[in-house]
Design a protein around this motif. Sequence first.
Motif, short mmCIF file in Angstrom:
data_model
loop_
_atom_site.label_atom_id
_atom_site.label_comp_id
_atom_site.label_asym_id
_atom_site.label_seq_id
_atom_site.Cartn_x
_atom_site.Cartn_y
_atom_site.Cartn_z
N UNK A 219 0.86 -1.19 0.00
CA UNK A 219 0.00 0.00 0.00
C UNK A 219 0.89 1.24 0.00
N UNK A 220 0.70 2.10 -0.99
CA UNK A 220 1.49 3.32 -1.14
C UNK A 220 0.58 4.52 -0.92
N UNK A 221 0.94 5.37 0.01
CA UNK A 221 0.16 6.57 0.31
C UNK A 221 0.70 7.73 -0.51
N UNK A 222 -0.15 8.33 -1.33
CA UNK A 222 0.24 9.48 -2.15
C UNK A 222 -0.18 10.75 -1.42
N UNK A 226 -4.15 18.23 -1.84
CA UNK A 226 -5.61 18.05 -1.87
C UNK A 226 -6.07 17.97 -0.42
N UNK A 227 -6.74 19.01 0.09
CA UNK A 227 -7.07 19.06 1.51
C UNK A 227 -8.22 18.12 1.86
N UNK A 228 -8.99 17.70 0.88
CA UNK A 228 -10.10 16.80 1.15
C UNK A 228 -9.62 15.35 1.25
N UNK A 229 -8.70 14.97 0.35
CA UNK A 229 -8.11 13.64 0.41
C UNK A 229 -6.60 13.77 0.26
N UNK A 230 -5.91 14.22 1.33
CA UNK A 230 -4.47 14.46 1.23
C UNK A 230 -3.64 13.18 1.21
N UNK A 231 -4.28 12.04 1.49
CA UNK A 231 -3.57 10.76 1.62
C UNK A 231 -4.31 9.71 0.78
N UNK A 232 -3.99 9.68 -0.51
CA UNK A 232 -4.62 8.73 -1.43
C UNK A 232 -3.85 7.42 -1.42
#
Length: 260
Positions: A219-222, A226-232
């Motif tokens: 699992x790689x966190x991007x 993006x303040x709504x989904x800062x950790x894709x």
Amino acid sequence: MIRKLYSLIVLSLLLTSFSANAQGELKFEKETHDFGTIAEGVQATYEFKVKNVGNQPVVIANVQPSCGCTTPDWTKDPILPGKTGVIKAMYNSTGRPGPFHKSITVTSNAATPSQVIYIKGEVGPKDVKTSYTQEQKANSPRLAVGTTSYNFGKLEKGQKAVAKFKIKNTGRQDLVVQGIKSSCNCVSYKVSEPALKAGQQAFLELTYVPSMLKEQNEVVHIISNDIIMPDLKLTLKANVVENLATKNMLREGSQPVPFR
């Protein structure tokens, strides 16, 4: 004779003056980048753009950070007059909470042979969370991706493999991928555009070097602005096997030899 000698002196002075003026010169788009607040564990990355505003090619010989927590990369080819190169700075925030301000010294054959650029920011908790107004959320950059997983199939242990994801900024402000996190520390990344305008698309490349055998789901966190989904979250899948060169060896005594 005197006139001829005078002419030679003038010509020599002109050539010396021309030689002194014929030199490359590097000009940075900006000399300091502020990452803002990033979560601990993020590998924050920024590409400094630098242009040769002189009249001779410039070769960047070395890029030296002020600490081992910053890993630089740069354009290795000569930067021709009027052309642009990049210096990529990656800051590893793991185990480094608090503010940081690091210098990076750039050495080249330019008219100014040594120049300094800076990165700064603050490393917050691993689960950094901030409250935003509805207006801020509406104007935020938005990171959208076509698919959230990539299956490499069979890979040899230690083999380098690249997964390419198409990303898009569906928000209203410029989108910047600030870094990635992975539990294995076996993934690096590259984005085809350092900043995506509203509606712009780009490619995100994840380079994976597996170190564990059997079925792997990394699992790689991007991390982005993006303040709504800062950790894709993206998932890299692979069936990791032993290196085939090692597998096809027989040991005779203490020395491995290939099949005959």
